[in-house]
Enzyme design. Structure first.
Site, PDB file in Angstrom:
ATOM      1  N   CYS A  42     -10.029 -19.278   1.344  1.00 23.53           N
ATOM      2  CA  CYS A  42      -9.202 -18.876   0.222  1.00 23.53           C
ATOM      3  C   CYS A  42      -7.794 -19.451   0.298  1.00 23.53           C
ATOM      4  CB  CYS A  42      -9.034 -17.361   0.182  1.00 23.53           C
ATOM      5  SG  CYS A  42     -10.561 -16.484   0.005  1.00 23.53           S
ATOM      6  N   GLY A  71     -10.411 -23.692  -1.609  1.00 23.76           N
ATOM      7  CA  GLY A  71     -11.529 -22.943  -2.192  1.00 23.76           C
ATOM      8  C   GLY A  71     -11.886 -23.502  -3.545  1.00 23.76           C
ATOM      9  N   ASN A 145      -6.348 -13.984   1.602  1.00 22.42           N
ATOM     10  CA  ASN A 145      -6.980 -15.051   2.378  1.00 22.42           C
ATOM     11  C   ASN A 145      -7.187 -14.531   3.791  1.00 22.42           C
ATOM     12  OD1 ASN A 145      -5.762 -18.111   3.926  1.00 22.42           O
ATOM     13  ND2 ASN A 145      -7.851 -17.480   3.586  1.00 22.42           N
ATOM     14  N   GLY A 146      -8.443 -14.570   4.259  1.00 19.04           N
ATOM     15  CA  GLY A 146      -8.731 -14.102   5.609  1.00 19.04           C
ATOM     16  C   GLY A 146     -10.002 -13.271   5.615  1.00 19.04           C
ATOM     17  N   TYR A 286      -7.861 -29.812   9.999  1.00 19.88           N
ATOM     18  CA  TYR A 286      -8.738 -30.117   8.867  1.00 19.88           C
ATOM     19  C   TYR A 286      -8.390 -29.388   7.566  1.00 19.88           C
ATOM     20  CZ  TYR A 286     -13.098 -29.992   6.136  1.00 19.88           C
ATOM     21  OH  TYR A 286     -14.016 -30.065   5.137  1.00 19.88           O
TER      22      TYR A 286
END
Ligand code: SF4
Length: 504
Positions: A42, A71, A145-146, A286
């Protein structure tokens, strides 16, 4: 076919409750060659403008465009106007979901947005964010996010007390907890919620009077603060999106910090005891965009350094070094600088495939990797080539790349990887294949090299990766999560040791 057309075939539109075909009964196993990579889940973005007559949603829209790499399966924006929240969410890319009509109802001087890459089987509109709760004392929207490691427990407690859920997402737990605690006041509701949840989280929360940011005590997922000079404030998963919305980066939100941004002020407080900083090291390898800066480390510079360190640790005599696009390219430049090997562009990537291509099994996946990567044949003939990749997950992509490089005339192909072997799953917001599908799990480097058909294979060491993440400006050395490489996680996780990892 345009990217929009290819994606529309698979995804449903705004408000359409149909599942992604992969999730439906009798669907093919949910595999695409994009599964041969770890995926961020996310990105969050929020804006609060001082002038109540101005409109924040278009800025959030621009911000989400710049976070699209975090995302691609769903996106949403929630805007607050006159204490009412309007939300629009849909399946697909930001540019497919939002247009002048879908943005028009999103009026208000504060808004939050979200892009999501779902975990397997959860690609449904119900799980798209932001989540909104409207209750007696007000309304809030949450973008997360997580991954919460205790979401099941918290969900059960909330359900036992009569709270209903509309999704299977752990993020809905957060919005419901804040709503439940809201009678204590915003600050207390946030503190109580945050002290209850465990795991990784970067949050952008929209309340009737404020935009709130919070980062978990270990700072696993990134979150930063930006400023729209004289006009307002921004919260973003990555610094690259702040500029896209016309703002300037101010600072990172610290691990364990909450910021409450109102029209009058920015209030900051720390909600946790001092804990070990454990920023996801894979963000630098990445996930993050190369023009982002996370916790003082510029992502592009870290990738160049990783390549230089790889060159120092495992140089091999070669005529050409090439990178697997996109994130392998800066590391290939670094490797070339460190070893004197000429850098070239050997592989072209088709960027417009995304996750829309589905293969039913590993054998088909191995054949179909070639629709993503293409070799520049004139570069390869008779050359000893070093191929730099950011990581090896299932090995499908690397195996195929070695084969097509050799078919194109490369005499030798030596793989160098700028992350250590991925042997363990991630519990903090990254979609990892099952452990048995991680090719480095249980194989020696020699076996792995033979299975990929390469002439040699080497990974950066854990120490080398940490060295690439050392601050350049003399600031304090950061701490990093290395869980998927070492199995040592910064916090306890289900079924794992949860031992503290080495200080980074
Ligand atoms: S386990 Fe790996 S991917 Fe997950 S947060 Fe830690 S370093 Fe990042």
């Amino acid at each position: 076919m345009t990217p929009a057309e290819t994606t529309k075939k698979q995804h449903t539109g705004i408000g359409d409750p149909r599942n992604n075909p992969r999730g439906g009964p009798g669907a093919l196993p949910e595999l695409s060659y994009e599964d041969d990579a770890l995926h961020e889940e996310c990105g969050v973005f929020g804006v609060l403008l001082k002038d109540p007559e101005k409109n924040a949603a278009p800025l959030v829209y621009y911000g989400l465009f710049s976070l699209q790499h975090r995302g691609q399966e769903s996106a949403g924006i929630a805007a607050m106007r006159d204490k009412n929240i309007e939300v629009r969410k849909g399946m697909g890319l930001v540019g497919e979901i939002f247009n002048p009509e879908t943005l028009a109802p999103l009026r208000g001087s504060a808004a939050v947005g979200h892009v999501r890459y779902s975990t397997r089987g959860s690609s449904v509109i119900e799980n798209a964010q932001p989540f909104v709760s409207r209750f007696k004392l007000g309304s809030i929207a949450v973008a997360h996010n997580g991954t919460l490691t205790n979401a099941d427990v918290v969900r059960e407690l909330l359900e036992d007390s009569g709270v209903g859920f509309t999704s299977s997402s752990d993020s809905e737990v957060i919005v419901n907890l804040i709503a439940k605690n809201y009678k204590k006041g915003l600050e207390r509701a946030l503190t109580d919620t945050i002290q209850f949840i465990k795991g990784s989280y970067a949050l952008a929360v929209l309340t009737e009077d404020a935009l709130v940011g919070a980062r978990d005590p270990n700072g696993i997922r990134p979150l930063c603060l930006g400023k729209l000079e004289g006009e307002g404030w921004i919260l973003s998963s990555e610094s690259c999106a702040i500029e896209a919305a016309g703002g300037k980066f101010v600072r990172d939100i610290e691990p364990g910090e909450v910021v409450i941004i109102s029209r009058e002020q920015v209030l900051s407080f720390s909600f946790s005891e001092k804990t070990r900083r454990a920023v996801c090291s894979f963000e630098y390898v990445y996930f993050a965009r190369p023009d982002s800066v996370i916790d003082g480390i510029d992502v592009y510079g870290a990738r160049i350094r990783a390549g230089e360190i790889l060159g120092r640790e495992s140089a091999v005599a070669a005529d050409l070094v090439i990178g697997v696009p996109d994130s392998g390219i800066p590391a290939a430049i670094g490797y070339g600088r460190a070893t004197g090997t000429p850098f070239g562009m050997g592989i072209v990537k088709n960027k417009y495939i995304g996750r829309t291509f589905i293969s039913p099994d590993q054998a088909v996946r191995e054949r179909t990797v070639s629709i993503k990567h293409f070799v520049i044949q004139s570069e390869m003939k008779g050359k000893r080539v070093v191929l730099i990749d950011d990581s090896i997950v299932r090995g499908t992509t690397s195996r195929r790349l070695v084969a097509i490089l050799k078919e194109a005339g490369a005499k030798e192909v030596h793989i160098r990887v700028c992350s250590p072997p991925v042997r363990f799953p991630c519990y903090f917001g990254i979609d990892t294949p099952h452990r048995r599908d991680l090719i480095s799990n249980g194989s020696s480097a020699g076996e792995l090299c033979a299975s990929l058909g390469a002439d040699s294979l080497a990974f950066i060491s854990v120490e080398g990766l940490l060295e690439s993440l050392e601050p350049r400006n003399g600031g304090p050395r950061g701490g990093y999560c290395l869980g998927c490489f070492t199995g040592e996680y910064p916090i306890p996780v289900p079924g794992e040791a949860g031992r503290p990892g080495p200080e980074g």
